[in-house]
Every structure is written in C-alpha cells, then in structure tokens.
Design a protein around this motif. Structure first.
Motif, PDB file in Angstrom:
ATOM      1  N   PRO A  29       0.828  -1.219   0.000  1.00 22.44           N
ATOM      2  CA  PRO A  29       0.000   0.000   0.000  1.00 22.44           C
ATOM      3  C   PRO A  29       0.859   1.265   0.000  1.00 22.44           C
ATOM      4  CG  PRO A  29       0.023  -0.988   2.183  1.00 22.44           C
ATOM      5  CD  PRO A  29       0.826  -1.894   1.301  1.00 22.44           C
ATOM      6  N   LEU A  30       0.363   2.325  -0.619  1.00 23.69           N
ATOM      7  CA  LEU A  30       1.050   3.615  -0.576  1.00 23.69           C
ATOM      8  C   LEU A  30       0.196   4.558   0.278  1.00 23.69           C
ATOM      9  CD1 LEU A  30       3.515   5.145  -1.807  1.00 23.69           C
ATOM     10  CD2 LEU A  30       1.855   6.194  -3.325  1.00 23.69           C
ATOM     11  N   VAL A  31       0.803   4.988   1.385  1.00 23.05           N
ATOM     12  CA  VAL A  31       0.054   5.797   2.343  1.00 23.05           C
ATOM     13  C   VAL A  31       0.625   7.209   2.370  1.00 23.05           C
ATOM     14  CG1 VAL A  31      -0.691   5.951   4.755  1.00 23.05           C
ATOM     15  CG2 VAL A  31      -0.295   3.715   3.713  1.00 23.05           C
ATOM     16  N   ILE A  32      -0.214   8.207   2.130  1.00 23.06           N
ATOM     17  CA  ILE A  32       0.218   9.603   2.219  1.00 23.06           C
ATOM     18  C   ILE A  32      -0.639  10.295   3.280  1.00 23.06           C
ATOM     19  CG2 ILE A  32       0.511  11.795   0.984  1.00 23.06           C
ATOM     20  CD1 ILE A  32       2.231   9.666  -0.275  1.00 23.06           C
ATOM     21  N   GLN A  77       9.413   4.722   2.545  1.00 21.00           N
ATOM     22  CA  GLN A  77      10.300   5.885   2.518  1.00 21.00           C
ATOM     23  C   GLN A  77       9.749   6.977   1.615  1.00 21.00           C
ATOM     24  OE1 GLN A  77      14.022   5.665   3.372  1.00 21.00           O
ATOM     25  NE2 GLN A  77      14.907   7.167   1.998  1.00 21.00           N
ATOM     26  N   ALA A  78       9.305   6.523   0.431  1.00 20.11           N
ATOM     27  CA  ALA A  78       8.748   7.484  -0.521  1.00 20.11           C
ATOM     28  C   ALA A  78       7.500   8.135   0.073  1.00 20.11           C
ATOM     29  CB  ALA A  78       8.416   6.787  -1.829  1.00 20.11           C
ATOM     30  N   SER A  79       6.650   7.312   0.703  1.00 21.60           N
ATOM     31  CA  SER A  79       5.424   7.849   1.302  1.00 21.60           C
ATOM     32  C   SER A  79       5.755   8.898   2.342  1.00 21.60           C
ATOM     33  CB  SER A  79       4.621   6.758   2.004  1.00 21.60           C
ATOM     34  OG  SER A  79       4.423   5.689   1.180  1.00 21.60           O
ATOM     35  N   GLU A  80       6.759   8.551   3.166  1.00 17.47           N
ATOM     36  CA  GLU A  80       7.122   9.496   4.226  1.00 17.47           C
ATOM     37  C   GLU A  80       7.594  10.817   3.659  1.00 17.47           C
ATOM     38  OE1 GLU A  80       9.887   7.792   6.981  1.00 17.47           O
ATOM     39  OE2 GLU A  80       8.365   6.347   7.634  1.00 17.47           O
ATOM     40  N   ALA A  81       8.431  10.714   2.612  1.00 20.42           N
ATOM     41  CA  ALA A  81       8.942  11.934   1.986  1.00 20.42           C
ATOM     42  C   ALA A  81       7.790  12.773   1.454  1.00 20.42           C
ATOM     43  CB  ALA A  81       9.910  11.577   0.861  1.00 20.42           C
ATOM     44  N   VAL A  82       6.876  12.096   0.759  1.00 17.00           N
ATOM     45  CA  VAL A  82       5.741  12.833   0.191  1.00 17.00           C
ATOM     46  C   VAL A  82       4.860  13.394   1.301  1.00 17.00           C
ATOM     47  CG1 VAL A  82       3.712  12.667  -1.267  1.00 17.00           C
ATOM     48  CG2 VAL A  82       5.785  11.464  -1.898  1.00 17.00           C
ATOM     49  N   THR A  83       4.655  12.588   2.347  1.00 18.70           N
ATOM     50  CA  THR A  83       3.820  13.062   3.454  1.00 18.70           C
ATOM     51  C   THR A  83       4.419  14.321   4.071  1.00 18.70           C
ATOM     52  OG1 THR A  83       3.171  10.802   3.900  1.00 18.70           O
ATOM     53  CG2 THR A  83       2.756  12.393   5.645  1.00 18.70           C
ATOM     54  N   ARG A  84       5.767  14.266   4.246  1.00 21.68           N
ATOM     55  CA  ARG A  84       6.427  15.451   4.819  1.00 21.68           C
ATOM     56  C   ARG A  84       6.226  16.667   3.934  1.00 21.68           C
ATOM     57  NH1 ARG A  84      10.541  12.061   6.412  1.00 21.68           N
ATOM     58  NH2 ARG A  84      11.754  12.530   4.544  1.00 21.68           N
TER      59      ARG A  84
END
Lengths: 128, 588
Positions: free
Chosen positions: B163-166, B198-205
């Motif tokens: 899953p991709l979580v934002i 990691q990508a999700s976290e970056a985008v979330t930030r």
C-alpha cells in the motif's frame, strides 16, 4: 419700507450692516441662530432673509432644509452670506433655492447693500 | 610372544584411539569452519542486499526529489524495481476524488487474462485498504512493456501488494506479479515495503509543508481586510476571501463564481474585460475610486505569473484586489471640513474689523457715540479671538510635527492652579458661577513639569467649563496625587459636583499628579465624546452664552501637552448634569 431678517451669530456683520443700511428704506431685525431665526420668520414676516451658514443650534443649511420641508412657513427670498468659500458648499446651498450667495469677506458693505436692493427691486443705482 | 602380542595390541588400540580422537577433532573443526563459512556467505549476501537496498533508496530519494505527484513517485519505484526483484509484470493503482488509474508494465509477455486477474487483485486490494468500492469510478488504464499474447496460458503464480500511504491515507497500491509460484519471500516484500514507505514518508512530509504553507497563505487571505479574488485561466474562481464576498453582499459561506461579480459590479467595473487583459496580455490595471454599496474601492487586477528557475514565466491566472479607501476619503472630507472651518473662523473676525473700519471711514458712525465704543470693543474681541486661534493653529502644527516642546522644571502645582483660578474668578463672578478649588495634602510642594503648558491646559478646561455652565452653577478644580495601588483621597468631598471620574476612569500605571476640572454644565452627548480630542473632528457644541464659540482645537492641544509630559487626558460627562475633564502627570 422693507423688512430684512438677518440670521447670523457674527455680531460684527449684523451690527455693521445695520449701520450701513439706509434707514429710510429698510428695517433690520436680527436673530443670533437658526432657531431664533425661524421664530422671527413667523412673527415678523420679513421681505428678505440674510442667512449665515455656520451658526450654533440650527445652522444655515438645516434652516434651509426646514424651509423646504415646511409648507406653512412663509416663502421669503433668501440671500446667503457666509465666510465659507468652498465651491461644493456654495453649489449645495444654491441648489436649495436661495437667491444669492455672498462671501462676506469678499464683499464690501456697499456691495452687499446693492445685492439687497437688487433682490428687493429697490434698485437705486443708475446701472448700465 | 604373548607380551609382544599384547603390547602390540595395546599400541594399536592407543593408535586407533588417537586416530579416532583426531578424526573427531578434524570433523569437529571441519564442520565448525563449514558453518562459519556459510554464515560468512550469508552475511555477505545480507550486506550486499543491504547495500543494494540503500543504493536504491538513495536513488529513489534523489529521483523522487521534491515531487508531490504520487503517480510520478510510483512510476519511479516501478521503473527501478527490476534491479532487485524478478517479476513478470508490475503495476500500480491510484485513486483520485473522481477516478482510479491503473498503470501496468509487462516485463515478459502475458495474456489478457493474466492482466485482468492482476487488475482485479489490485482493485480488490485498494478497495479493502480504503474500505470503499470503485464500481462507479471512471477508470484510466495504461499498459506498457512487452506485448500481450493470449496464447500464453499462464496465470499469476506469485503476487504481492504494497500500500502507498500519504498523510495517513491509503492513496494507492503497488503490485508485483510473477508466473512462477512461491517466488516472493518475506525479504523481497520487506525491501519494497521499505522503499514505498520511505517514498510515502517523503511525500507526506512535503504534503505537510505544503499544507502548512497553504494554510498560512489561506489564513492570510481569509483575514485580509481587502477583498481578494483569484481566477484561473478559465475564469474559474480559485480564491474568494470573506471580505470580497461581503463587499459585493454575497453570502460568505456560499461558493461564488465570476458571474456574481459581473452582475454586482455591472457598469461600474468591467471585471471580465480587465481579467481578460490580465490573462491574455499580462496587463496590470488599477481603477479610479469606485463606489460599491456605500463604500469606495480601488480595484487592482494583476496577472499571476510563476517564474521557474530558468526564468521562464508560466501563467496561473489573475488576481483582483478590492482595496477599501472609504476611510481615506472620509479623512479627506474631514480635513477639508476642518480647513474650511479654520478659514471661516479666521475670516469672520478679520472681515468684521474691515467692515467696521469701512463704516467708520464712510462716516456712518459718530466717533463720540456709544456705538463707536461698542465697535471698538468688537474690534478688540475679534482680534483677540483671532490671535488665540492663530496660536492654537501654531501649537497644533508643532504638536503634529513633533516639535512641541515642554520645558520641565521643579514647579509648584498648587501655585499654578491658584494662579489660573484667580484669573478666571472675575469672569466666573460676572456669570454668577462658583469657582472653588480642592488641593489635597498629598500634593508635593514641587514636582517636575512645565508650568506654562500646564496653565494652557487649565485655561482650556476652565474656559470650556465657563462656556458651558449656566448661572448659579459651580466649577470645582481639584488636584491630588493618585497612586493606582491605592484609592482617591478620602477626606475630599466629591458630592459637590454631579460628575467625577472614578478610579477606573483614570488610567495611570505609576503615582501621578491628577487635576480634575468639574462643572455643573450642560454635559457632552456620549457620541460626541470620542471626537473631542480628534484633530480634525471636534464636536460642535453649543455654548450657554452663544458668544464664545471655539474651534475645539484647545482640547487637542491639551491632550498633546499632557502626553508630552508622559501623562494622559480624559473626561467623564453626563448630559444635562455636568462634565469633569482631567489630566495626569506622572511623578518621577
């Protein structure tokens, strides 16, 4: 003999005008503010009103409004004499049906008397 | 022989034992080394994987960069996946408010059946994760990579979803599929999970940063007094703050469109035309004053351009700003009125003097008559009032330019008050008005202030009180030290005057000299009080005697003097009963 009501809180003007007006032709009654002026208008029935604008209690503009609104008041020609000289003020007042506007400090007593003569049809000057 | 045999047997037994022990040791060490070797290989594999994982994460990090586009990020991930996972097809599904998008990349040819199965599994997974069905959603589908060959009758053997979580919300699913069975181990999934995470976290930030910044901007635009409207290239309203809705009398909570503006502004302002100018020709326009519903506005229309680092501009729309200039216009009018009033007040006495002289010169007045004396008095009064006005105007202009000077010295307040009271006593007696003082024991012999300017304040207060108080009235001048931590002096009888400030009315922070001039005059209407100290808007009050008119400048000057001393000025009044003016001077 014509009756003139001067409504002005400026004693200089009413007193000097009284002195200068030819007594054989005019009778001068004075009121120091618009309220007294209204009373004297009813009781004295003058032929002409000389009205100042800046006065305590009831000022000149409000006095003119009352005249316009109240049909029971006698219709008398009004000559406004004031030291207010803004163009807007003059045009506002002229639109309220007065016969003339005199900036006091720009006119001598004699020229004011000539204006009065003209309005009351007592033109004594041998004009051109 | 027996002994030799025996000893031989013993020897061989010993040898065998030694050999056995040696063998055990050899085996032991052999296995020990072998095990170690396996561990080393495993560790090496592990670290290789780790390095690889890090490298991919780094690469992804760099490629994802500051992109906020979820799809772009998914594309980057799927694109770099084959470096460490073997798959037949990889794809992702993302959901937007109105549609779902499925993008599949085929590495080795598969059948339509395979693709459909994969698609169904992706949708089911997203559905389960988001707890919503997508039957009614529009579907965008993209397939890329190897060609689809229906003859290949191979189904999905292995598959896993990430899953991709934002910002705590599932926005998509990444799916990896293979024709072989049992292919994907926990490790493979963990890596992909880590990468996606990691990508999700970056985008979330980034989303968070953008949300905060957007929030700040929104709050700014929302709270702006000026009306702000922004439209995109198609004249769709992107931003319309509450102020602009109020201006055109539109309900704040409702959505607004450009036609609401066109309708309200009508012929006053061609909003559509000006927006077109901004959007097409990038032209800025600022209007003259425009009257909308009793207020005046200056309307500015500006193109909204974004410059990228290369310096190229990109058009995003146009913004319209309604700047309310009603207050400026009101101030302009008040100033004009003020100037008119000053001119009038100066002209009247001058003109009077001129007219009297005219009469005298014309011989209308006998020089020995009472009338002549009366005229002389009028000339004196006129020139005195004019001089006063000229002084006031000079003081006022000094105050306004900050050049008004107070010369503080050690002075006696009681003396100053007594001096002024005795000066005004004469006029008070003439008008039959009582003039009393109360000087409290708390007053110091000497205090630091400018006695001249304080006299000016007292002159103003006292002459005002005299003007507005009728026969048999009373004026009381009281002075005391007021310490905000304590109360007013107790031995002082305030009941003599109908209106006296309360402790809360006198706002001082430190012990101060407090001077109150109270009268039993006509009082001041409540709505006039706020204009009393305004430079251009003095209340027009009618004095009792009608003779003494004032411009009201005196109070403005008194305020300036009190403030120059670090003190304050104020009043309390009750119409028909009386007024108390007061000022304070802080004690050092």
């Amino acid at each position: 003999m014509k009756k003139i009501l001067i409504i002005d809180d400026d004693q200089f003007f009413s007193k000097t005008l009284e002195t200068a007006l030819p007594k054989e032709r005019y009778e001068l009654i004075s009121a120091e503010d618009g309220e007294v002026g209204l009373e004297k208008l009813k009781s004295e029935k003058p032929d002409l009103i000389i009205l100042d604008l800046m006065m305590p209690k009831l000022d000149g503009t409000s006095f003119l409004k009352k005249l316009q609104e109240d049909n029971d008041l006698p219709k008398v020609p009004i000559l406004v004499s004031s030291n207010l000289s803004s163009v807007k003020k003059i045009s506002d007042v002229m639109s309220m049906g007065v016969v003339g506007y005199v900036i006091k400090s720009d006119e001598s007593l004699q020229s004011i008397i000539q204006d009065i003569d003209r309005v009351l049809g007592e033109d004594t000057t041998k004009g051109e | 022989m027996n002994i030799a045999l025996l000893s031989g047997a013993i020897m061989s037994l010993i040898l065998i034992s030694i050999a056995l022990i040696l063998a055990v040791f050899v085996f032991y060490f052999y296995f020990l080394f072998k095990k170690r070797g396996r561990e080393i290989i495993k560790e090496r594999e592990e670290s290789t994987r780790r390095i690889y994982e890090l490298a991919i994460l780094k690469e992804l990090g760099e490629r994802v960069g500051y992109s906020l586009d979820v799809e772009e990020i998914l594309q980057i991930i799927t694109g770099s996946l084959k470096q460490f996972i073997d798959y037949t097809a990889v794809g992702y599904i993302v959901v937007t408010p109105e549609k779902i998008k499925i993008n599949t990349h085929i590495e080795k040819s598969v059948s339509h059946l395979f693709l459909k199965e994969m698609k169904d599994k992706m949708t089911a997974s997203l559905s389960a994760l988001t707890d919503q069905t997508f039957d009614k959603f529009k579907l965008d589908e993209v397939v890329s990579g190897a060609i689809v060959i229906d003859e290949i009758k191979q189904n999905i053997g292995s598959l896993f979803n990430i899953p991709l979580v934002i910002s705590g919300k599932v926005v998509g699913v990444l799916t990896v599929a293979h024709i072989n069975k049992g292919l994907y181990k926990e490790d493979d999934m963990t890596i992909l999970y880590k990468i996606t995470n990691q990508a999700s976290e970056a985008v979330t930030r980034l989303h968070e940063v953008v949300r905060i910044e957007k929030g700040k901007l929104n709050a700014m635009v929302e709270s702006m007094q000026d009306g702000v409207l922004m439209v995109d290239m198609d004249y769709r309203v992107v931003v319309a703050n509450p102020a602009i809705k109020k201006i055109i009398k539109f309900e704040v909570t409702k959505d607004i469109n450009i036609f609401d503006f066109v309708d309200t502004l009508g012929g006053k302002f061609d909003i559509h035309g000006r927006l077109e100018e901004a959007l097409v020709n990038k032209k800025i326009f600022v209007s003259e004053r425009i009257n909308i519903n009793d207020s005046f506005f200056e309307i500015g229309v500006y193109p909204v351009l974004h410059y990228n680092p290369k310096g190229e501009s990109q058009m995003h729309g146009a913004v319209v700003v309604f700047n309310d200039i009603s207050k400026d216009i009101e101030l302009e009018r008040v100033r004009e009125e003020f100037t008119g009033m000053i001119v009038h007040e100066l002209r009247s006495p001058l003109d009077g003097i001129k007219k009297i002289t005219e009469s005298v010169v014309a011989g209308n007045i006998d020089k020995n008559s009472d009338k002549f004396d009366e005229y002389l008095k009028l000339i004196y009064q006129g020139s005195a009032s004019m001089l006063e006005l000229v002084n006031d105007i000079l003081d006022l202009s000094k105050l306004q330019s900050g050049k008004f000077e107070v010369r503080k010295e050690q002075a006696n307040l009681k003396e100053v008050i007594n001096n002024r009271v005795s000066f005004y006593k004469v006029s008070a007696d003439v008008k039959k008005i009582g003039l009393e003082t109360y000087l409290d024991d708390s007053l110091p012999e000497l205090a630091e202030f400018d006695p001249q300017t304080l006299k000016q304040i007292l002159n103003n207060f006292l002459s005002n009180s005299l003007k507005f108080t009728s026969v048999n009235g009373l004026i009381l001048v009281s002075a005391f030290v007021y310490d905000p931590r304590e109360h007013f002096p107790k031995n002082f009888d305030r009941s003599k005057v109908p209106v006296f400030p309360e402790e809360k009315d006198i706002k001082v922070k430190a012990p101060s000299l407090c001077v109150v001039v109270s009268d039993t005059g006509i009082g001041i209407p409540e709505d006039s009080i706020k204009d009393l100290f305004h430079t251009f808007k003095q209340a027009k009050l009618s004095p009792e005697d009608g003779e003494n008119k004032g411009t009201g400048l005196g109070l403005v000057i008194a305020k300036g003097i009190a403030e120059a001393h670090g003190g304050a000025i104020g009043l309390v009044s009750k119409e028909g009963f009386g007024t108390s003016f007061f000022f304070t001077i802080p004690l050092n």
